[in-house]
Motif scaffolding. Structure first.
Motif, PDB file in Angstrom:
ATOM      1  N   LEU A 134       0.905  -1.158  -0.177  1.00  0.00           N
ATOM      2  CA  LEU A 134      -0.101   0.185  -0.060  1.00  0.00           C
ATOM      3  C   LEU A 134       0.764   1.339  -0.058  1.00  0.00           C
ATOM      4  CD1 LEU A 134      -2.773   1.743   0.511  1.00  0.00           C
ATOM      5  CD2 LEU A 134      -2.572   1.073   2.763  1.00  0.00           C
ATOM      6  N   VAL A 135       1.853   1.314   0.902  1.00  0.00           N
ATOM      7  CA  VAL A 135       2.724   2.656   1.000  1.00  0.00           C
ATOM      8  C   VAL A 135       3.438   2.831  -0.459  1.00  0.00           C
ATOM      9  CG1 VAL A 135       2.630   2.576   3.585  1.00  0.00           C
ATOM     10  CG2 VAL A 135       4.576   1.541   2.243  1.00  0.00           C
ATOM     11  N   MET A 136       3.667   1.825  -1.057  1.00  0.00           N
ATOM     12  CA  MET A 136       4.458   1.970  -2.178  1.00  0.00           C
ATOM     13  C   MET A 136       3.515   2.713  -3.418  1.00  0.00           C
ATOM     14  SD  MET A 136       6.934  -1.399  -2.586  1.00  0.00           S
ATOM     15  CE  MET A 136       7.304  -0.807  -4.302  1.00  0.00           C
ATOM     16  N   VAL A 137       2.380   2.028  -3.436  1.00  0.00           N
ATOM     17  CA  VAL A 137       1.337   2.450  -4.485  1.00  0.00           C
ATOM     18  C   VAL A 137       0.926   3.741  -4.112  1.00  0.00           C
ATOM     19  CG1 VAL A 137      -0.860   1.897  -5.285  1.00  0.00           C
ATOM     20  CG2 VAL A 137       0.674  -0.130  -4.899  1.00  0.00           C
ATOM     21  N   GLN A 138       0.620   4.350  -2.934  1.00  0.00           N
ATOM     22  CA  GLN A 138       0.124   5.392  -2.392  1.00  0.00           C
ATOM     23  C   GLN A 138       1.277   6.448  -2.505  1.00  0.00           C
ATOM     24  OE1 GLN A 138      -2.905   6.437  -0.085  1.00  0.00           O
ATOM     25  NE2 GLN A 138      -1.913   8.413  -1.316  1.00  0.00           N
ATOM     26  N   CYS A 139       2.543   6.301  -2.616  1.00  0.00           N
ATOM     27  CA  CYS A 139       3.594   7.111  -2.795  1.00  0.00           C
ATOM     28  C   CYS A 139       3.653   7.534  -4.543  1.00  0.00           C
ATOM     29  CB  CYS A 139       4.857   6.615  -2.491  1.00  0.00           C
ATOM     30  SG  CYS A 139       6.230   7.626  -2.765  1.00  0.00           S
ATOM     31  N   ALA A 140       3.321   6.609  -5.307  1.00  0.00           N
ATOM     32  CA  ALA A 140       3.549   6.557  -6.943  1.00  0.00           C
ATOM     33  C   ALA A 140       2.436   7.317  -7.085  1.00  0.00           C
ATOM     34  CB  ALA A 140       3.568   5.452  -7.465  1.00  0.00           C
ATOM     35  N   VAL A 141       1.010   7.002  -6.561  1.00  0.00           N
ATOM     36  CA  VAL A 141      -0.184   7.756  -6.999  1.00  0.00           C
ATOM     37  C   VAL A 141      -0.489   9.046  -6.721  1.00  0.00           C
ATOM     38  CG1 VAL A 141      -2.727   7.651  -6.762  1.00  0.00           C
ATOM     39  CG2 VAL A 141      -1.639   5.428  -7.185  1.00  0.00           C
ATOM     40  N   GLY A 142       0.192   9.402  -5.282  1.00  0.00           N
ATOM     41  CA  GLY A 142      -0.018  10.493  -4.867  1.00  0.00           C
ATOM     42  C   GLY A 142       0.702  11.545  -5.490  1.00  0.00           C
ATOM     43  N   SER A 165      -8.022  -5.073  -3.350  1.00  0.00           N
ATOM     44  CA  SER A 165      -8.304  -4.507  -2.070  1.00  0.00           C
ATOM     45  C   SER A 165      -7.490  -3.648  -1.638  1.00  0.00           C
ATOM     46  CB  SER A 165      -8.505  -5.718  -1.357  1.00  0.00           C
ATOM     47  OG  SER A 165      -7.220  -6.352  -1.241  1.00  0.00           O
ATOM     48  N   VAL A 166      -6.177  -3.674  -1.964  1.00  0.00           N
ATOM     49  CA  VAL A 166      -4.952  -2.739  -1.543  1.00  0.00           C
ATOM     50  C   VAL A 166      -5.378  -1.280  -2.127  1.00  0.00           C
ATOM     51  CG1 VAL A 166      -2.649  -2.172  -1.444  1.00  0.00           C
ATOM     52  CG2 VAL A 166      -3.256  -4.926  -1.206  1.00  0.00           C
ATOM     53  N   LEU A 167      -5.698  -1.508  -3.270  1.00  0.00           N
ATOM     54  CA  LEU A 167      -5.680  -0.183  -4.016  1.00  0.00           C
ATOM     55  C   LEU A 167      -7.087   0.560  -3.597  1.00  0.00           C
ATOM     56  CD1 LEU A 167      -5.616  -1.215  -7.883  1.00  0.00           C
ATOM     57  CD2 LEU A 167      -3.875  -0.251  -6.317  1.00  0.00           C
ATOM     58  N   ASP A 168      -8.120  -0.254  -2.830  1.00  0.00           N
ATOM     59  CA  ASP A 168      -9.058   0.239  -2.132  1.00  0.00           C
ATOM     60  C   ASP A 168      -8.623   1.224  -0.961  1.00  0.00           C
ATOM     61  OD1 ASP A 168     -10.910  -0.907  -4.028  1.00  0.00           O
ATOM     62  OD2 ASP A 168     -11.446  -2.504  -2.973  1.00  0.00           O
ATOM     63  N   LEU A 169      -7.644   0.942  -0.411  1.00  0.00           N
ATOM     64  CA  LEU A 169      -6.985   1.845   0.694  1.00  0.00           C
ATOM     65  C   LEU A 169      -6.370   2.978   0.178  1.00  0.00           C
ATOM     66  CD1 LEU A 169      -5.635  -1.411   2.764  1.00  0.00           C
ATOM     67  CD2 LEU A 169      -7.681  -0.183   3.016  1.00  0.00           C
ATOM     68  N   VAL A 170      -5.868   3.107  -0.818  1.00  0.00           N
ATOM     69  CA  VAL A 170      -5.349   4.319  -1.331  1.00  0.00           C
ATOM     70  C   VAL A 170      -6.238   5.571  -1.202  1.00  0.00           C
ATOM     71  CG1 VAL A 170      -4.204   5.625  -3.304  1.00  0.00           C
ATOM     72  CG2 VAL A 170      -3.691   3.045  -2.917  1.00  0.00           C
ATOM     73  N   ILE A 171      -5.397   6.671  -0.597  1.00  0.00           N
ATOM     74  CA  ILE A 171      -6.398   7.920  -0.219  1.00  0.00           C
ATOM     75  C   ILE A 171      -5.873   8.972  -1.191  1.00  0.00           C
ATOM     76  CG2 ILE A 171      -6.909   7.289   2.020  1.00  0.00           C
ATOM     77  CD1 ILE A 171      -4.533   8.730   3.328  1.00  0.00           C
ATOM     78  N   PRO A 172      -6.699  10.163  -1.321  1.00  0.00           N
ATOM     79  CA  PRO A 172      -6.413  10.967  -2.338  1.00  0.00           C
ATOM     80  C   PRO A 172      -5.053  11.649  -1.958  1.00  0.00           C
ATOM     81  CG  PRO A 172      -8.604  11.167  -1.857  1.00  0.00           C
ATOM     82  CD  PRO A 172      -8.211  10.207  -0.835  1.00  0.00           C
ATOM     83  N   ARG A 173      -4.808  12.025  -0.898  1.00  0.00           N
ATOM     84  CA  ARG A 173      -3.589  12.674  -0.503  1.00  0.00           C
ATOM     85  C   ARG A 173      -3.069  12.103   0.897  1.00  0.00           C
ATOM     86  NH1 ARG A 173      -3.562  18.794   2.277  1.00  0.00           N
ATOM     87  NH2 ARG A 173      -1.371  18.533   3.234  1.00  0.00           N
ATOM     88  N   ALA A 174      -1.659  11.987   0.888  1.00  0.00           N
ATOM     89  CA  ALA A 174      -1.048  11.455   1.996  1.00  0.00           C
ATOM     90  C   ALA A 174       0.350  12.075   1.922  1.00  0.00           C
ATOM     91  CB  ALA A 174      -0.848   9.967   2.073  1.00  0.00           C
TER      92      ALA A 174
END
Length: 278
Positions: A134-142, A165-174
């Motif tokens: 999750l943290v890897m995906v969140q960083c790249a998406v953010g 299901s992991v993608l569902d945990l990504v938030i708009p901004r972190a």
């Protein structure tokens, strides 16, 4: 720029083709090797003579880094450094002690021995524990390096349900991996949470829980003396404004989330019982 400086700018290694495009001739490379300035890793690949690195290991093996091993190359957040090499080796046998991943479907990194970002993230989603991926995906998406719709489109079918299901945990901004993890724990605990709320006299806070409790997640920057003073002023202003405040460190959020949640629920329960009333 000499060849050693060029290699330093490219993660310590480079192919002969990349060196040639940068203007270095074969005679220059041969001389640099003879002088000990650079080392020949294997045919067609050179590196700095000192130390070992994941990039060097990948070139020695004729493989490409992916998943957790490729995260530093893209500047992605990680909870833990890779303990083993995560590799794409094509049709060759996987080296002992490494983690093999499937074939790459997207353009590789332009100069490093690393697969493309999309492959890195998809391999991580299938390989790593949920929060590490999750943290890897969140960083790249953010950062806008890749989009959630693109990743979802690549992860269709039942066998990709866990990854989705992991993608569902990504938030708009972190702003940090701590925010991603804390948000996940709070949501799963059933708490009402608002992120990045602007509080008059305080500024933007990480979380407002149940409308009354400010929760801040503090990384290393919050240990600097100037930031400590700023945080104290914000804490005081929060209390003056009628809010309760809890602050949690990296250790709390990453290694002891159950303790963090217990303290949040304890404060909310005390408030429910009127414990903070005159």
């Amino acid at each position: 720029m000499n060849v050693a400086m060029f290699l330093s700018s490219r993660g310590g290694t480079a192919s002969t083709a990349d060196l040639a495009r940068a203007g270095f001739s074969r005679s220059q490379l041969t001389r640099a090797v003879a002088e000990g300035v650079i080392a020949r890793i294997r045919r067609g690949h050179y590196g700095l003579p000192q130390g070992a690195s994941a990039h060097r290991a990948a070139r020695e093996l004729g493989a490409k880094l992916t998943c957790l091993s490729a995260a530093p190359s893209y500047g992605l957040w990680t909870l833990l450094p890779a303990q083993r090499l995560h590799l794409c080796v094509g049709h060759r046998a996987t080296p002992s002690g490494s983690v093999a991943h499937g074939r790459c479907r997207h353009p590789r990194h332009p100069w490093l021995p690393v697969v493309g970002l999309a492959d890195v993230l998809m391999h991580a989603l299938h390989c790593l524990p949920e929060l590490e991926a999750l943290v890897m995906v969140q960083c790249a998406v953010g950062r806008g390096d890749i989009s959630l719709p693109f990743l979802r489109g690549k992860l269709a079918g039942n066998r990709n349900a866990r990854a989705r299901s992991v993608l569902d945990l990504v938030i708009p901004r972190a702003d940090s991996l701590l925010e991603v993890l804390a948000n996940t724990w709070f949501r799963r605990a059933g708490l009402q949470v608002r992120r990045h709320v602007e509080i008059p006299g305080v500024g933007e806070v990480d979380f407002l829980v149940e409308g009354c409790l400010i929760v801040e997640t503090d990384g290393e920057a919050h240990l600097e003396p100037r930031q400590v003073k700023k945080d104290r002023r914000r804490n005081n202003a929060s209390v003056v404004g009628g809010y309760l405040v809890l602050r949690f460190s990296y250790d709390d959020v990453v290694y002891h989330p159950e303790r963090m949640l217990a303290q949040v629920f304890a404060v909310l329960e005390v408030r429910r019982r009127g414990g903070f009333q005159p």
